[in-house]
Enzyme design. Structure first.
Site, PDB file in Angstrom:
ATOM      1  N   TYR A 147       0.850  -1.188   0.000  1.00 55.35           N
ATOM      2  CA  TYR A 147       0.000   0.000   0.000  1.00 55.35           C
ATOM      3  C   TYR A 147       0.886   1.238   0.000  1.00 55.35           C
ATOM      4  O   TYR A 147       2.017   1.218   0.470  1.00 55.35           O
ATOM      5  CB  TYR A 147      -1.013  -0.004   1.140  1.00 55.35           C
ATOM      6  CG  TYR A 147      -0.503  -0.085   2.564  1.00 55.35           C
ATOM      7  CD1 TYR A 147       0.118   0.989   3.178  1.00 55.35           C
ATOM      8  CD2 TYR A 147      -0.730  -1.232   3.328  1.00 55.35           C
ATOM      9  CE1 TYR A 147       0.537   0.926   4.495  1.00 55.35           C
ATOM     10  CE2 TYR A 147      -0.317  -1.316   4.647  1.00 55.35           C
ATOM     11  CZ  TYR A 147       0.321  -0.236   5.224  1.00 55.35           C
ATOM     12  OH  TYR A 147       0.735  -0.306   6.534  1.00 55.35           O
ATOM     13  N   CYS A 148       0.369   2.294  -0.602  1.00 60.09           N
ATOM     14  CA  CYS A 148       1.107   3.545  -0.780  1.00 60.09           C
ATOM     15  C   CYS A 148       2.507   3.305  -1.358  1.00 60.09           C
ATOM     16  O   CYS A 148       3.512   3.715  -0.775  1.00 60.09           O
ATOM     17  CB  CYS A 148       1.204   4.312   0.538  1.00 60.09           C
ATOM     18  SG  CYS A 148       1.666   6.060   0.344  1.00 60.09           S
TER      19      CYS A 148
END
Length: 280
Positions: A147-148
């Site tokens: 994520y990110c």
């Protein structure tokens, strides 16, 4: 020995520890703090500053996340799991913050003269120095299924434990990193994987959201076989700041900084109210 990045060797550091303020300390306040400090450091009213912060059960979304076609359902899902949701004012996408995640902001002056990559490089070097007695395997490159994801993801043997973002305000820059210290990196990733599945469904979107594979994420304790607490890493950070600089002072916001904080906090609140108003 690798040369220490010059941004990490100021004459003095200011140290602000907000890592134990508890659940009442909002991430909205945190980002306003960094803005206020970036203004002060940029104007040379404050030395280079290191700020530590922890937020409980908080999902921080990036601006593109708010444009997911089914963002309402995605946020409702996150709320149902006991998380509060905010939208930050720095780059990147959704991240998970909880009591096992320590955040560090390094706030540097002279952003007009120092390019943006220097700030990222300095943070990477700092984390490598911080853990140099335990591992030399930390690498910085994009872990695409995390994520990110970003160019300055920090990983060990291909598993990400930290991500870096940067916000530039006037003449100062706040380089922010989250460090998964304890707990399960994969569990945090599974939460956001489901969020994106709910928020995007099978819709075509102009923005490419991450296709998260939870097993590419882990905490430092999982990767290193350690039993660190957040407080342990906090103490390491303070020790390292003392090694890098001749002086470390501890003081919170004062004078004009308080005014800047209040103004930036109101802006954060208004931005979030506007972005999330349709959910009420």
């Amino acid at each position: 020995m690798k040369k220490i990045h010059p941004l990490l060797q100021p004459q003095s550091y200011r140290f602000i520890d907000q890592s134990s303020l508890g659940p009442q300390f909002s991430a909205l306040q945190s980002f306003a703090f960094d803005d206020a400090l970036a203004i002060s450091v940029g104007e040379h009213n404050s030395p280079t500053t290191a700020r530590l912060w922890v937020h409980h059960d908080t999902i921080v979304l990036g601006i593109p996340d708010a444009r997911l076609p089914y963002i309402d359902e995605g946020i409702q899902f996150l709320n149902s799991k006991g998380n509060q949701v905010i939208i930050r004012n720095s780059g990147g996408l959704a991240v998970v913050l909880d009591e096992g995640v320590l955040n560090l902001s390094l706030i540097f002056p002279n952003s007009k003269e120092v390019n943006i990559y220097e700030g990222y490089d300095a943070m990477v070097d700092f984390i490598k120095l911080l853990l140099a007695d335990i591992t030399n395997e930390i690498e910085a490159y994009e872990i695409t299924q995390s994520y990110c994801p970003g160019t300055y993801d920090l990983s060990i043997r291909g598993r990400k434990f930290a991500g870096i973002s940067q916000r530039r305000v006037k003449k100062g820059s706040a380089v922010q990193i989250y460090l998964d210290v304890t707990g399960s990196g994969a569990e945090r990733a599974r939460l956001l994987k489901e969020f994106y599945q709910i928020g995007k469904k099978n819709e075509e979107t102009r923005f490419e959201y991450p296709d998260i594979e939870p097993d590419v994420m882990a905490s430092l304790n999982e990767l290193l076989g350690t039993d660190f607490t957040v407080a342990d890493i906090r103490n390491r950070i303070l020790e390292k700041l003392n090694e890098l600089s001749g002086e470390v002072t501890t003081r919170s916001l004062e004078g004009e900084e308080v005014d800047h904080f209040n103004k930036r906090l109101q802006q954060m609140i208004q931005r979030n109210e506007k972005a999330l108003a349709h959910l009420e």
